[in-house]
Design a protein around this motif. Structure first.
Motif, PDB file in Angstrom:
ATOM      1  N   LEU A 241     116.644  68.253  61.299  1.00 13.17           N
ATOM      2  CA  LEU A 241     115.237  67.631  61.098  1.00 13.17           C
ATOM      3  C   LEU A 241     114.147  68.753  61.442  1.00 13.17           C
ATOM      4  O   LEU A 241     113.216  69.060  60.465  1.00 13.17           O
ATOM      5  CB  LEU A 241     114.945  66.246  61.750  1.00 13.17           C
ATOM      6  N   HIS A 242     114.221  69.304  62.487  1.00 14.89           N
ATOM      7  CA  HIS A 242     113.188  70.452  62.889  1.00 14.89           C
ATOM      8  C   HIS A 242     113.212  71.435  62.121  1.00 14.89           C
ATOM      9  O   HIS A 242     112.524  72.018  61.576  1.00 14.89           O
ATOM     10  CB  HIS A 242     113.428  70.506  64.405  1.00 14.89           C
ATOM     11  N   ALA A 243     114.567  71.889  61.625  1.00 15.01           N
ATOM     12  CA  ALA A 243     114.805  73.134  60.647  1.00 15.01           C
ATOM     13  C   ALA A 243     113.983  72.938  59.523  1.00 15.01           C
ATOM     14  O   ALA A 243     113.406  73.665  58.895  1.00 15.01           O
ATOM     15  CB  ALA A 243     116.056  73.589  60.794  1.00 15.01           C
ATOM     16  N   SER A 244     114.442  71.485  58.948  1.00 14.32           N
ATOM     17  CA  SER A 244     113.834  71.272  57.730  1.00 14.32           C
ATOM     18  C   SER A 244     112.212  71.219  57.630  1.00 14.32           C
ATOM     19  O   SER A 244     111.730  71.766  56.803  1.00 14.32           O
ATOM     20  CB  SER A 244     114.473  70.014  57.168  1.00 14.32           C
ATOM     21  N   LEU A 245     111.804  70.821  58.616  1.00 15.35           N
ATOM     22  CA  LEU A 245     110.280  70.700  58.723  1.00 15.35           C
ATOM     23  C   LEU A 245     109.817  71.992  58.848  1.00 15.35           C
ATOM     24  O   LEU A 245     108.689  72.318  58.117  1.00 15.35           O
ATOM     25  CB  LEU A 245     109.887  69.729  59.938  1.00 15.35           C
ATOM     26  N   ALA A 246     110.352  72.795  59.632  1.00 15.50           N
ATOM     27  CA  ALA A 246     109.894  74.323  59.854  1.00 15.50           C
ATOM     28  C   ALA A 246     109.957  74.840  58.325  1.00 15.50           C
ATOM     29  O   ALA A 246     109.040  75.596  57.938  1.00 15.50           O
ATOM     30  CB  ALA A 246     110.822  74.935  60.739  1.00 15.50           C
ATOM     31  N   PHE A 247     111.133  74.737  57.656  1.00 16.10           N
ATOM     32  CA  PHE A 247     111.233  75.317  56.276  1.00 16.10           C
ATOM     33  C   PHE A 247     110.140  74.713  55.399  1.00 16.10           C
ATOM     34  O   PHE A 247     109.528  75.573  54.669  1.00 16.10           O
ATOM     35  CB  PHE A 247     112.503  75.008  55.753  1.00 16.10           C
ATOM     36  N   ALA A 248     109.823  73.591  55.451  1.00 17.61           N
ATOM     37  CA  ALA A 248     108.956  72.885  54.378  1.00 17.61           C
ATOM     38  C   ALA A 248     107.575  73.376  54.922  1.00 17.61           C
ATOM     39  O   ALA A 248     106.743  73.836  54.031  1.00 17.61           O
ATOM     40  CB  ALA A 248     108.984  71.251  54.684  1.00 17.61           C
ATOM     41  N   VAL A 249     107.128  73.599  56.096  1.00 18.42           N
ATOM     42  CA  VAL A 249     105.905  73.878  56.320  1.00 18.42           C
ATOM     43  C   VAL A 249     105.701  75.376  56.012  1.00 18.42           C
ATOM     44  O   VAL A 249     104.636  75.624  55.099  1.00 18.42           O
ATOM     45  CB  VAL A 249     105.503  73.588  58.064  1.00 18.42           C
ATOM     46  N   ASN A 250     106.466  76.066  56.350  1.00 12.50           N
ATOM     47  CA  ASN A 250     106.483  77.694  55.792  1.00 12.50           C
ATOM     48  C   ASN A 250     106.620  77.827  54.280  1.00 12.50           C
ATOM     49  O   ASN A 250     105.731  78.721  53.777  1.00 12.50           O
ATOM     50  CB  ASN A 250     107.561  78.517  56.558  1.00 12.50           C
ATOM     51  N   SER A 251     107.425  77.054  53.703  1.00 12.01           N
ATOM     52  CA  SER A 251     107.333  77.000  52.160  1.00 12.01           C
ATOM     53  C   SER A 251     106.250  76.638  51.563  1.00 12.01           C
ATOM     54  O   SER A 251     105.472  77.453  50.742  1.00 12.01           O
ATOM     55  CB  SER A 251     108.542  76.255  51.549  1.00 12.01           C
ATOM     56  N   LEU A 252     105.379  75.659  51.935  1.00 13.57           N
ATOM     57  CA  LEU A 252     104.188  75.083  51.533  1.00 13.57           C
ATOM     58  C   LEU A 252     103.033  76.270  52.129  1.00 13.57           C
ATOM     59  O   LEU A 252     102.136  76.564  51.084  1.00 13.57           O
ATOM     60  CB  LEU A 252     103.668  74.031  52.404  1.00 13.57           C
ATOM     61  N   PHE A 253     103.157  76.757  52.922  1.00 14.23           N
ATOM     62  CA  PHE A 253     102.186  77.925  53.309  1.00 14.23           C
ATOM     63  C   PHE A 253     102.427  79.099  52.310  1.00 14.23           C
ATOM     64  O   PHE A 253     101.310  79.734  52.028  1.00 14.23           O
ATOM     65  CB  PHE A 253     102.275  78.554  54.891  1.00 14.23           C
ATOM     66  N   PHE A 254     103.619  79.546  52.162  1.00 10.58           N
ATOM     67  CA  PHE A 254     103.920  80.584  51.169  1.00 10.58           C
ATOM     68  C   PHE A 254     103.417  80.357  49.883  1.00 10.58           C
ATOM     69  O   PHE A 254     102.588  81.259  49.058  1.00 10.58           O
ATOM     70  CB  PHE A 254     105.596  80.486  51.080  1.00 10.58           C
ATOM     71  N   MET A 255     103.422  79.009  49.450  1.00  9.11           N
ATOM     72  CA  MET A 255     102.841  78.458  48.187  1.00  9.11           C
ATOM     73  C   MET A 255     101.407  78.646  48.280  1.00  9.11           C
ATOM     74  O   MET A 255     100.946  79.088  47.157  1.00  9.11           O
ATOM     75  CB  MET A 255     103.181  77.358  47.830  1.00  9.11           C
ATOM     76  N   TYR A 256     100.800  78.311  49.340  1.00  5.53           N
ATOM     77  CA  TYR A 256      99.312  78.350  49.363  1.00  5.53           C
ATOM     78  C   TYR A 256      98.859  79.966  49.317  1.00  5.53           C
ATOM     79  O   TYR A 256      98.020  80.132  48.505  1.00  5.53           O
ATOM     80  CB  TYR A 256      98.914  77.881  50.716  1.00  5.53           C
ATOM     81  N   LEU A 257      99.597  80.708  50.014  1.00  7.44           N
ATOM     82  CA  LEU A 257      99.266  82.161  49.953  1.00  7.44           C
ATOM     83  C   LEU A 257      99.438  82.736  48.337  1.00  7.44           C
ATOM     84  O   LEU A 257      98.496  83.444  47.846  1.00  7.44           O
ATOM     85  CB  LEU A 257     100.073  83.032  50.751  1.00  7.44           C
ATOM     86  N   LYS A 258     100.314  82.440  47.735  1.00 12.42           N
ATOM     87  CA  LYS A 258     100.666  82.789  46.286  1.00 12.42           C
ATOM     88  C   LYS A 258      99.296  82.042  45.513  1.00 12.42           C
ATOM     89  O   LYS A 258      98.894  82.842  44.550  1.00 12.42           O
ATOM     90  CB  LYS A 258     101.978  82.270  46.045  1.00 12.42           C
ATOM     91  N   THR A 259      98.840  80.944  45.892  1.00 10.64           N
ATOM     92  CA  THR A 259      97.868  80.303  44.846  1.00 10.64           C
ATOM     93  C   THR A 259      96.388  81.005  45.259  1.00 10.64           C
ATOM     94  O   THR A 259      95.631  81.116  44.550  1.00 10.64           O
ATOM     95  CB  THR A 259      97.672  78.765  45.357  1.00 10.64           C
ATOM     96  N   GLN A 260      96.463  81.635  46.441  1.00 10.03           N
ATOM     97  CA  GLN A 260      95.454  82.591  46.998  1.00 10.03           C
ATOM     98  C   GLN A 260      95.445  84.010  46.345  1.00 10.03           C
ATOM     99  O   GLN A 260      94.431  84.711  46.705  1.00 10.03           O
ATOM    100  CB  GLN A 260      95.085  82.470  48.390  1.00 10.03           C
ATOM    101  N   GLY A 261      96.478  84.344  45.657  1.00  8.21           N
ATOM    102  CA  GLY A 261      96.692  85.621  45.021  1.00  8.21           C
ATOM    103  C   GLY A 261      97.237  86.606  46.333  1.00  8.21           C
ATOM    104  O   GLY A 261      96.885  88.008  45.878  1.00  8.21           O
ATOM    105  N   VAL A 262      97.708  86.105  47.438  1.00  6.24           N
ATOM    106  CA  VAL A 262      98.155  87.033  48.463  1.00  6.24           C
ATOM    107  C   VAL A 262      99.364  87.857  47.977  1.00  6.24           C
ATOM    108  O   VAL A 262     100.167  86.991  47.615  1.00  6.24           O
ATOM    109  CB  VAL A 262      98.256  86.146  49.733  1.00  6.24           C
ATOM    110  N   ASP A 263      99.758  89.188  48.097  1.00  2.00           N
ATOM    111  CA  ASP A 263     100.969  89.572  48.015  1.00  2.00           C
ATOM    112  C   ASP A 263     101.834  89.235  49.064  1.00  2.00           C
ATOM    113  O   ASP A 263     101.630  89.673  50.364  1.00  2.00           O
ATOM    114  CB  ASP A 263     100.622  91.182  47.632  1.00  2.00           C
ATOM    115  N   THR A 264     102.818  88.339  48.824  1.00  2.00           N
ATOM    116  CA  THR A 264     103.632  88.132  49.893  1.00  2.00           C
ATOM    117  C   THR A 264     104.911  88.923  50.519  1.00  2.00           C
ATOM    118  O   THR A 264     105.605  88.651  51.225  1.00  2.00           O
ATOM    119  CB  THR A 264     104.191  86.728  49.667  1.00  2.00           C
ATOM    120  N   LYS A 265     104.975  89.997  49.388  1.00  2.00           N
ATOM    121  CA  LYS A 265     106.222  90.962  49.751  1.00  2.00           C
ATOM    122  C   LYS A 265     106.493  91.156  51.049  1.00  2.00           C
ATOM    123  O   LYS A 265     107.322  91.319  51.684  1.00  2.00           O
ATOM    124  CB  LYS A 265     106.116  92.065  48.562  1.00  2.00           C
ATOM    125  N   GLY A 266     105.298  91.830  51.616  1.00  2.00           N
ATOM    126  CA  GLY A 266     105.547  92.318  52.974  1.00  2.00           C
ATOM    127  C   GLY A 266     104.948  91.636  54.079  1.00  2.00           C
ATOM    128  O   GLY A 266     104.832  91.810  55.220  1.00  2.00           O
TER     129      GLY A 266
END
Length: 125
Positions: free
Chosen positions: A49-74
């Motif tokens: 549960l904890h790992a899944s929630l951490a993955f979900a939150v980080n994935s959503l933040f990753f998607m948010y960064l992508k929508t803001q045009g942030v280069d997520t490579k590094g």
């Protein structure tokens, strides 16, 4: 031109559907305090549960960064997602239990072991 705008709008609509689906799934879980929910689960289920929630939150933040045009490579979010993935793998391995090692099996040369033991015994006595 117009084709790119149309594709972008389709992508946004698809993203909105996916976010709505994720939100609907999480609403049921999030209505129960995490500590209480975790307390109802076995240790391995709680870890999942904890790992899944951490993955979900980080994935959503990753998607948010992508929508803001942030280069997520590094970006540090990639390292964090990889770290969570490693924990998920560790949890999966722990759930499966000890596995037999892959590869060639080691054999004990009983005759050689016997000679070494006898040589050690002779030296002591």
């Amino acid at each position: 031109g117009m084709e790119e705008v149309s594709e972008a709008l389709e992508g946004i609509a698809s993203l909105e559907k996916e976010v709505a689906a994720i939100q609907a799934e999480l609403e049921g879980i999030l209505q129960i305090p995490l500590k209480e929910l975790s307390g109802r689960l076995s240790p391995i289920e709680s870890a999942k549960l904890h790992a899944s929630l951490a993955f979900a939150v980080n994935s959503l933040f990753f998607m948010y960064l992508k929508t803001q045009g942030v280069d997520t490579k590094g970006h540090a979010i990639r390292k964090e997602i990889d770290r969570v993935k490693k924990y998920i793998k560790k949890i999966d391995l722990a759930e499966k239990g000890p596995q037999e090692e892959k590869g060639p099996k080691r054999r004990v040369d009983s005759k050689a072991a016997g000679r070494m033991i006898m040589a050690g015994v002779k030296r002591k006595f």
